[in-house]
Structures are given as structure tokens and as C-alpha cells.
Design an enzyme around this catalytic site. Structure first.
Site, PDB file in Angstrom:
ATOM      1  N   SER A   1      56.490  69.502   1.537  1.00 42.66           N
ATOM      2  CA  SER A   1      56.711  68.368   0.637  1.00 42.66           C
ATOM      3  C   SER A   1      57.763  67.400   1.167  1.00 42.66           C
ATOM      4  CB  SER A   1      57.121  68.878  -0.748  1.00 42.66           C
ATOM      5  OG  SER A   1      56.061  69.575  -1.351  1.00 42.66           O
TER       6      SER A   1
ATOM      7  N   THR B   1      60.271  66.110  -3.012  1.00 43.22           N
ATOM      8  CA  THR B   1      59.461  64.912  -3.260  1.00 43.22           C
ATOM      9  C   THR B   1      60.286  63.728  -3.741  1.00 43.22           C
ATOM     10  OG1 THR B   1      57.493  66.270  -3.623  1.00 43.22           O
ATOM     11  CG2 THR B   1      57.442  64.010  -4.460  1.00 43.22           C
TER      12      THR B   1
END
Length: 469
Positions: free
Chosen positions: A97, A150
Site C-alpha cells: 500500500s 495509504t
């Protein structure tokens, strides 16, 4: 046709193909400036969403509620531009991520585990900082720690995604307008290694600091907002829905998203907001079907709220996507597949809830009853209960991402499979080309297949912001 004539024809065909222009690796197609500027951008990420997760959530919604998911409905009604995206990182076709978000945030591929920093140490300025410098309000919303990979990939540059205390400190210097999610252990002085009270640092910079759903909903729109609602990640939506205490105290992703928009929508120069359903990824790592589908549907609820705003506003670009696949779940063919999958309609708790309630002293009958409480319509056998119990009495417990207690997630998923017809290929990320949908000004630049790093420039172009920082 003689074989040599066929081959000669094939060579001619291939020669014709060779004349077709080919886009070289890393080349970005020229973007057409939209006639209409995207005043606002909302970038939505279902972290770790495999295509099977998107499909199952839609099937679940149709079969239980009689309506498609918001995401698939957008496809059905041709309301969005749709494409696939190559999400490889710099050092692997299977991304994590951090590298995935960095490819969007910094516009460059980096190694897995890094946030907007190249292997040689070059830093790439993240896109939320660029938009902030251009005069827009900016923010992030997530169901995992706000310092997680993220949101951090859109916000900061650091060598390791694991330096979450440092990321919290960096956030306090950026002047972002909204930060909502979990991760109090990275802000609370009693948890931090350096004993710094990050909450107080944010307060001294003029932030409203909220720690409950009630405080969030009451927060003034006149001040920047930091909302931290759990020590680590927020509860799984399936557990949240089944607990009056959690429902009262912890906001949903949709509620946080609506509040974030309210905080920034009146700004004359617009806003940019990233929204992440981070626990979709965590559930996939745990092969937890209840956790996965309910969090995907919670994300879908947020999609509906965001599109309601964007359609009324008319000046907002909405991007809906995922950063990578994870565990690639799917419904397995068989005579009872429909009936079995429908059993998930009656699930009320995550697999994490089931397994955390078992100890070495738990009896087989107690395990059978606990699974039945969480997974109504399923009653596992004595043998299956004994298999689960053995993990708590032996040292061979499972490792895995986000599995600090080494719980037997894989075994429970294998047991559930015969009852619900859902299978998994692994407990980790996969190199899927991810779904991407765009609505609003700038969406016309989305091609059927793009590279992850194309997104950075697409967002800037859509907002008519020069990439000069």
C-alpha cells in the site's frame, strides 16, 4: 491453405501490427485540459480490494437488499469512465500500500515499504502538499490509523511506512484541514516512544481534536479537524453494526466522509480529499469474509454519499479505485453455491471476534456455539472445533499481517468454505490490475488501461493546477 501460406500470412499480420504505435514503458499520454475545472477532487480507495471482492459485495447487496452496489450501479448506468490500472511498485509487480499510494501521491514508483522516496534518497513532493500550496483545503479519512500507508502516501515522504510516530509528527507541520481515522497510539503521549503529546501539538495549531462520533458531528467547520477514534484501526463494520456501544461512539466511513466534505466544501478554492476503506485489506489478510464484505459495503455507502455531493455540486471529480488485490476471494461453483453464499447474510461478527474469544480452556461446545453466534446458519462439527482449539494449545499458531495474536484465521476460513462456498488463494497481496472509475470534470482523460503513476498528473490537470512545486 498450405501451412507455409498460413505462416506467410501470419508474418504479414504481425508485420502490420508492428506498424501500430506502441507506448513505451513509463510514457504518459498527453492529457487534454478539461473545459471545466475540477474545483474539488475526492479520491476513494478500497484498500486491497480484489475484483472478486467487488463482485461479491454487489451480489450480496442484490440478494439481500434487492439493489446493486453503488459502484456497480455507476457502471450499469454508464455514469462513469472505467479503466484498469497497473499498480506495480518499483521493485515488484506485487505492490504494497505504501508504494501504491506513493505512485499516485508522488507520481513516481518507489520500492515497497517506502513513502515517496526513491532508493537513492530522492524525495517526491506528495500531491496533497501540492494542492495545499495551490490554495486548496486538503484532508484524509480512513478506517485504519490515519498514519497508515495509504493516507501517508498522499501526504508525506519518509523511508519507511512503519515510522508512524514520525508520520504523526510530520502531519502536525503540514497544515492539512481534515485528518480522520484510527491510530491514537501514534498521537497519545502514553503510547509514543518520545512521550510527545501530539494531540496537544495539534490543539496549539488551532485544530479541533475529537475522539468520538458525537464530538465529530458537533465539531465546528471553522477550524481544522483531527479525529482519532481507536487505538489502532477502527472496528470491522460487521462488529460495529452489531454493537450499540461501537455504533454510538465510533463513526462509520460514510459519516466521516460526509463530515470531511462539510468541513471543506465552502472553501472558495475548493478541496482535495482522500478516503480509504483500509480494513477491507485487513480482512482480506485474515481471509475474513464477514469483515471483508461488510467493510466493502461500508465503503460503498461512502461512495453513495460522495456521489450525491458530486452530482449536486457539478464541480467535483470523484475517483474510485483500489491499490492492489489481496487474497483474491471468490464464490466457488457447486450445486449449493447460491444457498451457501446467502448464509453470509446472517453473519453478525468478524472472524477476529470469533477467534479472540477462544482460549486454551475453551471447550469444543463453546467454540461451536461461538461460531454459531457469529455465523448464524452455520454449525461446525466437533472435529472442526477440535482443530480450532488445537491452535490455542500448541505453539504452531499462525503468523501473518495484522495478526499480532497469531490467531488461526486460515483454518477458520477453510472450515467456513464448505458452508459458504467462498474460497481464497492466499493471505497476502496479489498483482491484480485494479478497477478505476471516474466521475466529473477531468474524467474524460481516463483511458481503458493506465499506469498508476499517470494518476498524479491527471489530478493536477483536472484541477488546472500547474505541477510546479
Amino acid at each position: 491453405m498450405k501451412r507455409r501460406d498460413f505462416l506467410r500470412g501470419g508474418s504479414l499480420a504481425l508485420g502490420g501490427l508492428a506498424l501500430t504505435p506502441i507506448i513505451s514503458k513509463g510514457q504518459v499520454l498527453p492529457l487534454a485540459p478539461s473545459s471545466k475545472r475540477a474545483k474539488n477532487i475526492i479520491f476513494m480507495v478500497s484498500d486491497g480490494m480484489s475484483s472478486g471482492t467487488l463482485a461479491m459485495a454487489d451480489l450480496y447487496s442484490r440478494r439481500k437488499f434487492g439493489r446493486p452496489s453503488h459502484w456497480i450501479s455507476l457502471y450499469e448506468q454508464s455514469q462513469v469512465q472505467r479503466g484498469l490500472m497497473d499498480m506495480a511498485s518499483l521493485n515488484s509487480i506485487v505492490t504494497d500500500s505504501a508504494a501504491a499510494s506513493s505512485s499516485w501521491g508522488g507520481g513516481q514508483r518507489v520500492n515497497n515499504g517506502s513513502l515517496n522516496i526513491s532508493p537513492s534518497g530522492e524525495e517526491y513532493l506528495p500531491i496533497l502538499q501540492k494542492f495545499k500550496k495551490s490554495g486548496k483545503k486538503v484532508g484524509c479519512v480512513t478506517t485504519v490509523p490515519i498514519t497508515h500507508a495509504t493516507p501517508a502516501g498522499f501526504s508525506v515522504a519518509t523511508k519507511s511506512r512503519n515510522s508512524q510516530e514520525q508520520i504523526a509528527s510530520l502531519y502536525s507541520t503540514l497544515g492539512f484541514d481534515v485528518l480522520l481515522g484510527g491510530g491514537s497510539k501514534y498521537f497519545d503521549a502514553s503510547f509514543r516512544d518520545d512521550k510527545t503529546d501530539m494531540y496537544q501539538k495539534f490543539r496549539t495549531k488551532g485544530y479541533s481534536v475529537v475522539k468520538s462520533k458525537e464530538e465529530l458531528l458537533k465539531a465546528s467547520v471553522h477550524y481544522p479537524l483531527l479525529g482519532i477514534f481507536e487505538t489502532d484501526g477502527l472496528p470491522y463494520s460487521i462488529d460495529h453494526n452489531s454493537s450499540s456501544l461501537l455504533s454510538t461512539n465510533v463513526p462509520t466511513l460514510a459519516e466521516m466522509s460526509v463530515k470531511a466534505i462539510e468541513q471543506m466544501q465552502s472553501h472558495p478554492q475548493g478541496f482535495v480529499l482522500q478516503i480509504e476503506a483500509g480494513k477491507v485489506d485487513w480482512a482480506a489478510h485474515g481471509n475474513d469474509i464477514g469483515g471483508l464484505l461488510y467493510d466493502q459495503l461500508a465503503f460503498d455507502e461512502a461512495v453513495g454519499k460522495v456521489l450525491d455531493f458530486a452530482m449536486k455540486d457539478g464541480n467535483t471529480l470523484v475517483v474510485i479505485t483500489s491499490d492492489h488485490g489481496n487474497a483474491n476471494p471468490g464464490i466457488i461453483y457447486g450445486k449449493e453455491a447460491d444457498k451457501n453464499f446467502d448464509r453470509v447474510h446472517h453473519f453478525t461478527h468478524s472472524n477476529e471476534w470469533i477467534l479472540q474469544g477462544i482460549t486454551p480452556s475453551t471447550t469444543k461446545n463453546q467454540i461451536i456455539e461461538r461460531v454459531a453466534e457469529a455465523n448464524a446458519a452455520i454449525r461446525i462439527t466437533d472435529e472442526e472445533a477440535a482443530q480450532l482449539l488445537s491452535y490455542y494449545k500448541e505453539a504452531s499458531m499462525e503468523n501473518g499481517v495484522y495478526n499480532a495474536r497469531h490467531l488461526p484465521f486460515k483454518l477458520l476460513a477453510e472450515i467456513q468454505k464448505q458452508y459458504i462456498s467462498v474460497g481464497w488463494i492466499s493471505m497476502d497481496h496479489s498483482a491484480d490490475y485494479t478497477e478505476i472509475a471516474m466521475y466529473g470534470p477531468g474524467s474524460e482523460n481516463l483511458k481503458p488501461f493506465i499506469r498508476n503513476t499517470d494518476i498524479h498528473e491527471m489530478l493536477l490537470v483536472a484541477a488546472h493546477v500547474e505541477n510546479k512545486f
